[in-house]
Every structure is written in structure tokens, then in C-alpha cells.
Design a protein around this motif. Structure first.
Motif, PDB file in Angstrom:
ATOM      1  N   LYS A 112      15.063  -6.657   7.846  1.00 56.54           N
ATOM      2  CA  LYS A 112      15.549  -6.145   6.565  1.00 56.54           C
ATOM      3  C   LYS A 112      15.530  -4.625   6.580  1.00 56.54           C
ATOM      4  O   LYS A 112      14.664  -4.017   7.195  1.00 56.54           O
ATOM      5  CB  LYS A 112      14.677  -6.667   5.433  1.00 56.54           C
ATOM      6  CG  LYS A 112      14.734  -8.178   5.301  1.00 56.54           C
ATOM      7  CD  LYS A 112      13.853  -8.645   4.180  1.00 56.54           C
ATOM      8  CE  LYS A 112      13.908 -10.164   4.088  1.00 56.54           C
ATOM      9  NZ  LYS A 112      13.047 -10.676   3.039  1.00 56.54           N
ATOM     10  N   SER A 113      16.484  -4.043   5.867  1.00 61.98           N
ATOM     11  CA  SER A 113      16.533  -2.584   5.769  1.00 61.98           C
ATOM     12  C   SER A 113      15.497  -2.109   4.756  1.00 61.98           C
ATOM     13  O   SER A 113      14.920  -2.893   4.003  1.00 61.98           O
ATOM     14  CB  SER A 113      17.926  -2.127   5.355  1.00 61.98           C
ATOM     15  OG  SER A 113      18.146  -2.497   4.005  1.00 61.98           O
ATOM     16  N   ALA A 114      15.273  -0.807   4.733  1.00 58.92           N
ATOM     17  CA  ALA A 114      14.306  -0.227   3.800  1.00 58.92           C
ATOM     18  C   ALA A 114      14.739  -0.471   2.353  1.00 58.92           C
ATOM     19  O   ALA A 114      13.915  -0.705   1.471  1.00 58.92           O
ATOM     20  CB  ALA A 114      14.146   1.260   4.072  1.00 58.92           C
ATOM     21  N   ALA A 115      16.055  -0.419   2.086  1.00 57.71           N
ATOM     22  CA  ALA A 115      16.552  -0.647   0.727  1.00 57.71           C
ATOM     23  C   ALA A 115      16.277  -2.085   0.289  1.00 57.71           C
ATOM     24  O   ALA A 115      15.898  -2.332  -0.859  1.00 57.71           O
ATOM     25  CB  ALA A 115      18.043  -0.332   0.656  1.00 57.71           C
ATOM     26  N   GLU A 116      16.476  -3.059   1.191  1.00 54.23           N
ATOM     27  CA  GLU A 116      16.212  -4.454   0.860  1.00 54.23           C
ATOM     28  C   GLU A 116      14.728  -4.682   0.598  1.00 54.23           C
ATOM     29  O   GLU A 116      14.357  -5.405  -0.334  1.00 54.23           O
ATOM     30  CB  GLU A 116      16.684  -5.370   1.990  1.00 54.23           C
ATOM     31  CG  GLU A 116      18.195  -5.431   2.146  1.00 54.23           C
ATOM     32  CD  GLU A 116      18.612  -6.198   3.382  1.00 54.23           C
ATOM     33  OE1 GLU A 116      19.706  -6.789   3.343  1.00 54.23           O
ATOM     34  OE2 GLU A 116      17.861  -6.198   4.375  1.00 54.23           O
ATOM     35  N   LEU A 117      13.868  -4.066   1.410  1.00 55.24           N
ATOM     36  CA  LEU A 117      12.431  -4.212   1.212  1.00 55.24           C
ATOM     37  C   LEU A 117      11.989  -3.595  -0.110  1.00 55.24           C
ATOM     38  O   LEU A 117      11.141  -4.145  -0.816  1.00 55.24           O
ATOM     39  CB  LEU A 117      11.672  -3.571   2.373  1.00 55.24           C
ATOM     40  CG  LEU A 117      11.792  -4.297   3.716  1.00 55.24           C
ATOM     41  CD1 LEU A 117      11.130  -3.486   4.805  1.00 55.24           C
ATOM     42  CD2 LEU A 117      11.188  -5.683   3.630  1.00 55.24           C
ATOM     43  N   ALA A 118      12.577  -2.441  -0.481  1.00 59.33           N
ATOM     44  CA  ALA A 118      12.230  -1.793  -1.744  1.00 59.33           C
ATOM     45  C   ALA A 118      12.673  -2.652  -2.921  1.00 59.33           C
ATOM     46  O   ALA A 118      11.955  -2.780  -3.923  1.00 59.33           O
ATOM     47  CB  ALA A 118      12.867  -0.411  -1.821  1.00 59.33           C
ATOM     48  N   ALA A 119      13.859  -3.250  -2.837  1.00 57.75           N
ATOM     49  CA  ALA A 119      14.347  -4.112  -3.914  1.00 57.75           C
ATOM     50  C   ALA A 119      13.472  -5.351  -4.055  1.00 57.75           C
ATOM     51  O   ALA A 119      13.183  -5.798  -5.166  1.00 57.75           O
ATOM     52  CB  ALA A 119      15.799  -4.510  -3.647  1.00 57.75           C
ATOM     53  N   GLU A 120      13.042  -5.879  -2.909  1.00 62.02           N
ATOM     54  CA  GLU A 120      12.167  -7.047  -2.925  1.00 62.02           C
ATOM     55  C   GLU A 120      10.828  -6.706  -3.573  1.00 62.02           C
ATOM     56  O   GLU A 120      10.288  -7.476  -4.362  1.00 62.02           O
ATOM     57  CB  GLU A 120      11.941  -7.516  -1.485  1.00 62.02           C
ATOM     58  CG  GLU A 120      11.997  -9.001  -1.318  1.00 62.02           C
ATOM     59  CD  GLU A 120      11.864  -9.381   0.138  1.00 62.02           C
ATOM     60  OE1 GLU A 120      10.740  -9.265   0.662  1.00 62.02           O
ATOM     61  OE2 GLU A 120      12.869  -9.781   0.724  1.00 62.02           O
ATOM     62  N   ALA A 121      10.273  -5.532  -3.228  1.00 63.19           N
ATOM     63  CA  ALA A 121       8.989  -5.112  -3.794  1.00 63.19           C
ATOM     64  C   ALA A 121       9.109  -4.887  -5.297  1.00 63.19           C
ATOM     65  O   ALA A 121       8.214  -5.234  -6.059  1.00 63.19           O
ATOM     66  CB  ALA A 121       8.497  -3.846  -3.100  1.00 63.19           C
ATOM     67  N   ALA A 122      10.226  -4.315  -5.737  1.00 59.57           N
ATOM     68  CA  ALA A 122      10.428  -4.095  -7.171  1.00 59.57           C
ATOM     69  C   ALA A 122      10.578  -5.421  -7.901  1.00 59.57           C
ATOM     70  O   ALA A 122      10.113  -5.580  -9.021  1.00 59.57           O
ATOM     71  CB  ALA A 122      11.653  -3.217  -7.402  1.00 59.57           C
ATOM     72  N   GLY A 123      11.212  -6.390  -7.263  1.00 59.55           N
ATOM     73  CA  GLY A 123      11.384  -7.705  -7.872  1.00 59.55           C
ATOM     74  C   GLY A 123      10.071  -8.446  -8.005  1.00 59.55           C
ATOM     75  O   GLY A 123       9.856  -9.194  -8.945  1.00 59.55           O
TER      76      GLY A 123
END
Length: 151
Positions: A112-123
Motif C-alpha cells: 500500500k502507498s503512504a496515502a492509502e495507509l494514512a486513509a486507513e489510519a484515519a478511518g
């Protein structure tokens, strides 16, 4: 070429220094082995010569060590790590592209890209909390000194 030559000279001076030190007569009784007066180097002139030779070899050894250190520090302006770095480096905010096959790629799951990981963490932060209604309610503080959870 000069560095290698000086390194060989340094090794020869070190060997000569060890040899001259070992030839000298023991004057202290540190190990309980005092030198006898009828030893190989009992003449005062030979002892003075060996002492002077030891001092000269030690001074040359220290001077050559400093010279070799300076030459080694200024020999290469760039290290091998910097020379082998890739020419293009991604921007600070841009995520690095995941490897496609080959070494480093997980064979069973895409990375996963950094953006996907950040979105997952925010979710995950807005996810509902687990319901602990099945847990027994105990109004008394636990005996181990832990603070009870507030509901």
C-alpha cells in the motif's frame, strides 16, 4: 599508490619498534624476571643506543600514523555509498513506488502507498468502540492497583 607505500612503511616501522623493544634489557621487576648483569645487552652504550632507537621509531610511527589518517580522510571526496545512490530521488511528500516483482515485493499481497495507509489510519480512528457489555461490571477498584476503565 602513495598511501599503499606509506602503509607498508608503517608496518615495517611497527615491526622494527616491537623488535627493538623486545631486545632491550628488562629494568623493572614487574613480572618477577629481572635482567642479569651478564645479559646480552649489558653494556651501557648498547642500552643508550636501543633507547634512542626506540624513541626515534616511536616518533616516526606516531607521525606516520597522523599522516596516514589525514591522507585517508582526504583521499576520496565522496564515499562509495553516496556514489552508488540513484540519481533521481522522489520528492519529500511523494510516496515511493512499490516494487513490482523481484526482490522486496511481497508475493502474496500488494503493498500500500503512504496515502492509502494514512486513509486507513484515519478511518480506524472513527470506528465504533467495542461493546464490553458482556464483561462483568465491578464498581470496586481492582486489587492490583490498576485504574478501572470509565464507560
Amino acid at each position: 599508490m602513495l598511501f599503499t607505500f606509506l602503509l607498508v612503511v608503517q608496518a615495517m616501522i611497527a615491526a622494527a619498534l616491537v623488535g627493538v623493544i623486545l631486545i632491550q634489557k628488562s629494568e623493572g621487576g614487574g613480572l618477577g624476571m629481572g635482567g642479569s648483569p651478564s645479559g646480552l645487552m649489558s653494556a651501557r652504550g648498547a642500552a643508550d643506543f636501543l633507547t634512542r632507537t626506540t624513541s626515534i621509531l616511536a616518533a616516526v610511527f606516531v607521525g606516520l600514523s597522523i599522516l596516514l589518517a589525514v591522507l585517508a580522510a582526504t583521499r576520496n571526496a565522496t564515499s562509495r555509498v553516496e556514489a552508488s545512490a540513484p540519481a533521481s530521488v522522489p520528492a519529500a511528500g511523494a510516496p515511493a513506488a512499490p516494487p513490482v516483482g523481484g526482490q522486496g515485493a511481497a508475493p502474496f499481497a500488494p503493498q500500500k502507498s503512504a496515502a492509502e495507509l494514512a486513509a486507513e489510519a484515519a478511518g480506524n480512528q472513527s470506528a465504533p468502540k467495542a461493546d464490553n457489555s458482556a464483561a462483568p461490571s465491578n464498581s470496586a477498584a481492582p486489587s492490583n492497583g490498576a485504574v478501572p476503565l470509565q464507560r
